[in-house]
Write a protein that holds these residues in place. Structure first.
Motif, mmCIF file in Angstrom:
data_model
loop_
_atom_site.group_PDB
_atom_site.id
_atom_site.type_symbol
_atom_site.label_atom_id
_atom_site.label_comp_id
_atom_site.label_asym_id
_atom_site.label_seq_id
_atom_site.Cartn_x
_atom_site.Cartn_y
_atom_site.Cartn_z
ATOM 1 N N UNK A 239 0.781 -1.471 0.224
ATOM 2 C CA UNK A 239 -0.147 0.093 0.271
ATOM 3 C C UNK A 239 0.616 1.587 0.290
ATOM 4 N N UNK A 240 1.427 1.362 0.642
ATOM 5 C CA UNK A 240 2.868 2.497 0.273
ATOM 6 C C UNK A 240 3.460 2.740 -0.343
ATOM 7 N N UNK A 241 3.942 0.959 -0.977
ATOM 8 C CA UNK A 241 4.672 2.258 -2.311
ATOM 9 C C UNK A 241 3.933 1.917 -3.307
ATOM 10 N N UNK A 242 2.466 1.655 -3.209
ATOM 11 C CA UNK A 242 1.596 2.570 -4.377
ATOM 12 C C UNK A 242 1.281 3.350 -5.049
ATOM 13 N N UNK A 243 0.812 3.643 -2.969
ATOM 14 C CA UNK A 243 0.310 5.092 -2.560
ATOM 15 C C UNK A 243 1.561 6.076 -2.742
ATOM 16 N N UNK A 244 2.307 6.220 -2.799
ATOM 17 C CA UNK A 244 3.217 7.211 -2.687
ATOM 18 C C UNK A 244 4.433 7.031 -3.517
ATOM 19 N N UNK A 245 5.107 6.167 -3.858
ATOM 20 C CA UNK A 245 6.278 5.729 -5.047
ATOM 21 C C UNK A 245 5.260 5.793 -5.991
ATOM 22 N N UNK A 246 4.896 5.043 -6.364
ATOM 23 C CA UNK A 246 4.191 4.927 -7.985
ATOM 24 C C UNK A 246 3.195 6.065 -7.883
ATOM 25 N N UNK A 247 2.195 6.084 -6.567
ATOM 26 C CA UNK A 247 1.893 7.542 -7.587
ATOM 27 C C UNK A 247 2.616 9.565 -8.084
ATOM 28 N N UNK A 248 3.494 9.161 -7.280
ATOM 29 C CA UNK A 248 4.462 10.231 -7.140
ATOM 30 C C UNK A 248 4.892 9.730 -8.899
ATOM 31 N N UNK A 249 5.779 8.844 -9.091
ATOM 32 C CA UNK A 249 6.432 8.379 -10.522
ATOM 33 C C UNK A 249 5.990 8.766 -11.828
ATOM 34 N N UNK A 250 4.476 7.726 -11.213
ATOM 35 C CA UNK A 250 3.645 7.799 -12.665
ATOM 36 C C UNK A 250 2.982 9.240 -12.889
ATOM 37 N N UNK A 251 2.606 10.039 -12.050
ATOM 38 C CA UNK A 251 2.061 11.254 -12.130
ATOM 39 C C UNK A 251 2.807 12.090 -12.788
ATOM 40 N N UNK A 252 4.326 12.127 -12.416
ATOM 41 C CA UNK A 252 5.686 12.711 -12.821
ATOM 42 C C UNK A 252 5.394 13.598 -13.962
ATOM 43 N N UNK A 253 5.217 13.358 -15.064
ATOM 44 C CA UNK A 253 4.605 14.318 -16.001
ATOM 45 C C UNK A 253 3.134 15.550 -15.554
ATOM 46 N N UNK A 254 2.044 15.428 -15.158
ATOM 47 C CA UNK A 254 1.613 16.404 -15.026
ATOM 48 C C UNK A 254 2.306 17.214 -13.461
ATOM 49 N N UNK A 255 2.592 16.330 -13.190
ATOM 50 C CA UNK A 255 2.577 17.204 -12.024
ATOM 51 C C UNK A 255 4.341 18.213 -11.786
ATOM 52 N N UNK A 256 4.807 17.705 -13.013
ATOM 53 C CA UNK A 256 5.519 18.757 -13.723
ATOM 54 C C UNK A 256 5.809 19.964 -14.029
ATOM 55 N N UNK A 257 4.438 19.375 -14.874
ATOM 56 C CA UNK A 257 3.518 20.399 -16.163
ATOM 57 C C UNK A 257 3.120 21.449 -15.505
ATOM 58 N N UNK A 258 2.664 21.134 -14.259
ATOM 59 C CA UNK A 258 2.147 22.035 -13.195
ATOM 60 C C UNK A 258 3.015 22.884 -12.368
ATOM 61 N N UNK A 259 3.443 22.493 -11.832
ATOM 62 C CA UNK A 259 4.828 23.221 -10.953
ATOM 63 C C UNK A 259 5.449 24.035 -12.198
ATOM 64 N N UNK A 260 5.628 23.415 -13.503
ATOM 65 C CA UNK A 260 6.661 24.350 -14.603
ATOM 66 C C UNK A 260 5.310 25.778 -14.651
ATOM 67 N N UNK A 261 4.726 25.309 -14.612
ATOM 68 C CA UNK A 261 3.445 26.726 -15.384
ATOM 69 C C UNK A 261 3.325 27.861 -13.734
ATOM 70 N N UNK A 262 3.289 26.861 -13.040
ATOM 71 C CA UNK A 262 3.350 27.815 -11.455
ATOM 72 C C UNK A 262 4.407 28.985 -12.181
ATOM 73 N N UNK A 263 5.720 28.580 -12.159
ATOM 74 C CA UNK A 263 6.540 29.154 -12.253
ATOM 75 C C UNK A 263 6.558 30.355 -13.145
ATOM 76 N N UNK A 264 6.321 29.893 -14.504
ATOM 77 C CA UNK A 264 6.114 30.895 -15.335
ATOM 78 C C UNK A 264 4.714 31.544 -14.915
ATOM 79 N N UNK A 265 3.927 31.579 -13.907
ATOM 80 C CA UNK A 265 2.817 32.449 -13.820
ATOM 81 C C UNK A 265 1.603 32.076 -14.261
ATOM 82 N N UNK A 266 1.163 30.707 -14.935
ATOM 83 C CA UNK A 266 0.264 29.951 -15.559
ATOM 84 C C UNK A 266 -0.167 29.569 -14.562
#
Length: 357
Positions: A239-266
């Motif tokens: 459960x911990x592997x799934x809810x933390x590691x797999x979730x973060x790595x699997x969602x790295x793309x959209x998470x990185x996008x959201x953070x990058x957009x915030x850095x450019x004030x979008x």
């Protein structure tokens, strides 16, 4: 960051030649996904510059969630149902608390205050609350009425809930892209450095996005194959592997996008990516996996989440709605969201695997 692409062949070689090295394979695949996620960030921003924030956020959530879908399908084939449910819940928590929190924090360090469309945030928050309530229905049925005599009823309930959620997601897309486009109009600023940036052609942007999504799915498959062994080696539950590691790595793309957009004030695009990904996971990925499980899994997937998972989802949706409802963000709001995520991570780390959830 492109030099990290070298970890793709390293992960493949380790998986083929040293399959018992689960921990090395797992973390090598994790690192390999980082530059792939960055490529998805860049290509999605290129496409979003032509489509607008609403469609751009939807595209990013769709392609960004491809690894999560692949991870879950592979885990379903292996019969790791607890890990699948945990990765679904973890993906929502990671996007709603961690990704949005980091986006608010890093964007707030560069800009005193940032603004976005509060109407969209309230709509997305209400959709998330409805989705979590819907997921609680089969969980409650399984906990209180599950028995040999009700197995068929439980399966029919899960199928019914899955179909309703899929219909709701389809109507959400119709609402966003057709009947009420004006609701999703951007209100925040855009103070990036786009003037000197190279503008890609549509074929290059779309082709790069497709290639990056395929690579992300490939690395995610390797990741899942090593996840269970890594958990045993490091003393972590499925459960911990799934809810933390797999979730973060699997969602790295959209998470990185959201953070990058915030850095450019979008911020409209940033919030749209984070919340849109949560909605897509709850209303599309989770119910789709229920239907897919009938074809690929040893037995059908039930949306019977544990009490800790459901409680965390309810709290995350409520806290996320409270923090983001006013359409203004700053660095301390990001700290608030990240604090909640870290505390929940502690909960799942110390929670006994065989204990009550």
């Amino acid at each position: 960051m492109n030099w990290l692409l070298v970890f793709i062949p390293i992960a493949v070689v380790l998986e083929r030649s040293w399959p018992q090295a689960h921990t090395w394979i797992f973390f090598t695949a994790c690192v390999a996904i980082i530059p792939i996620a960055r490529l998805i960030v860049e290509t999605t921003e290129q496409i979003a510059s032509r489509t607008g924030d609403a469609v751009g956020g939807l595209l990013n959530a769709t392609f960004g969630n491809a690894p999560e879908l692949i991870i879950s399908v592979v885990a379903l084939k292996a019969g790791l149902f607890d890990m699948v449910r945990a990765s679904l819940a973890g993906a929502i928590l990671a996007n709603l608390l961690l990704a949005l929190g980091v986006a608010f924090f890093l964007g707030g360090l560069r800009y005193h205050n940032q603004e976005y469309n509060p109407a969209v945030t309230r709509l997305d928050s209400s959709m998330m609350l409805i989705a979590v309530v819907s997921l609680a229905v089969p969980s409650t049925f399984s906990r209180f009425f599950s028995s040999e005599a009700t197995v068929r009823d439980e399966q029919l309930l899960n199928i019914g809930v899955a179909i309703v959620l899929l219909i709701g997601y389809g109507l959400y897309l119709l609402f966003m892209l057709k009947t009420h486009i004006d609701v999703f109009a951007a209100t925040g600023g855009e103070e990036g450095h786009h003037e000197n940036r190279e503008h890609w052609g549509v074929p290059r942007a779309v082709g790069s996005l497709l290639i990056a999504s395929v690579l992300a799915a490939w690395m995610s498959e390797i990741l899942v194959g090593a996840a269970e062994g890594t958990g045993r080696s490091l003393g972590m539950s499925d459960i911990f592997i799934g809810i933390i590691f797999l979730a973060i790595v699997g969602g790295a793309a959209e998470s990185g996008s959201a953070i990058a957009m915030a850095r450019t004030n979008k911020m409209d695009l940033s919030v749209g990516i984070a919340l849109g990904s949560c909605i897509q996971i709850a209303l599309f990925v989770a119910p789709a996996l229920v239907l897919v499980s009938y074809a690929v899994a040893p037995h059908p997937l039930q949306l019977s989440f544990g009490r800790a998972e459901l409680g965390s989802l309810f709290l995350a949706v409520l806290i996320g709605a409270m923090v983001s409802a006013d359409g203004r963000s700053n660095w301390y709001k990001g700290v608030q969201l990240m604090m909640v995520y870290i505390i929940m991570a502690f909960l799942f780390y110390f929670m006994p695997e065989a204990g009550p959830q």
